[in-house]
Write an enzyme that holds these catalytic residues in place. Sequence first.
Site, mmCIF file in Angstrom:
data_model
loop_
_atom_site.group_PDB
_atom_site.id
_atom_site.type_symbol
_atom_site.label_atom_id
_atom_site.label_comp_id
_atom_site.label_asym_id
_atom_site.label_seq_id
_atom_site.Cartn_x
_atom_site.Cartn_y
_atom_site.Cartn_z
ATOM 1 N N THR A 119 11.121 9.698 -29.847
ATOM 2 C CA THR A 119 9.994 8.879 -30.299
ATOM 3 C C THR A 119 8.657 9.544 -30.003
ATOM 4 O O THR A 119 7.737 9.484 -30.812
ATOM 5 C CB THR A 119 10.053 7.494 -29.627
ATOM 6 O OG1 THR A 119 11.323 6.908 -29.927
ATOM 7 C CG2 THR A 119 8.965 6.578 -30.133
ATOM 8 N N ARG A 127 10.140 14.487 -36.214
ATOM 9 C CA ARG A 127 9.002 14.005 -35.426
ATOM 10 C C ARG A 127 8.204 15.154 -34.811
ATOM 11 O O ARG A 127 6.984 15.064 -34.678
ATOM 12 C CB ARG A 127 9.468 13.010 -34.372
ATOM 13 C CG ARG A 127 9.859 11.679 -35.025
ATOM 14 C CD ARG A 127 10.370 10.692 -34.038
ATOM 15 N NE ARG A 127 10.568 9.382 -34.648
ATOM 16 C CZ ARG A 127 11.393 8.469 -34.182
ATOM 17 N NH1 ARG A 127 12.102 8.710 -33.080
ATOM 18 N NH2 ARG A 127 11.518 7.308 -34.789
ATOM 19 N N HIS A 162 11.930 6.330 -39.087
ATOM 20 C CA HIS A 162 12.779 5.404 -38.329
ATOM 21 C C HIS A 162 14.214 5.697 -38.707
ATOM 22 O O HIS A 162 14.506 6.074 -39.841
ATOM 23 C CB HIS A 162 12.445 3.953 -38.701
ATOM 24 C CG HIS A 162 13.499 2.969 -38.258
ATOM 25 N ND1 HIS A 162 13.484 2.373 -37.020
ATOM 26 C CD2 HIS A 162 14.623 2.516 -38.887
ATOM 27 C CE1 HIS A 162 14.546 1.576 -36.911
ATOM 28 N NE2 HIS A 162 15.249 1.643 -38.027
#
Length: 141
Positions: A93, A104, A117
């Site tokens: 995350t 990411r 997600h």
Amino acid sequence: MTLEQTLAIIKPDAVERNLIGNIISRLEDKGFQIIAMKMLHLNQEQAEGFYTEHSDKAFFAELIRYMTSAPIVVLVLQKENAVKDYRTFMGTTNPEIAENGTLRYEFAINQTQNSVHGSDSLENAQREIAYFFAEAEIYAR
């Protein structure tokens, strides 16, 4: 060979930065089949319903504001070990500690605006897919 399905979301920050095609290309390069896809702009009720398990967390209001700030792209991905493989490919995350080569690491702005997600379990994948797609909209191969 057991194929799994998982839900992927290309979040508002990535949509606004025109990264949809880039992310989809990377997914296909990693062997994911896209068996359903749509673009939509979540309203507050939809976002709160989707993220209901986080409703008691301090970041919930910020998450809902972010997820309703611009359109998203929701996809159903299929391949062997889809849930685990997609979560690995997304990266952690926090983009500051995400592994090089993950989505990411490449695209996230911060822990909230983290571009993508993915379902965290097969059970949640089934629930999340059903939240956005009717069975007739999924074209499993």
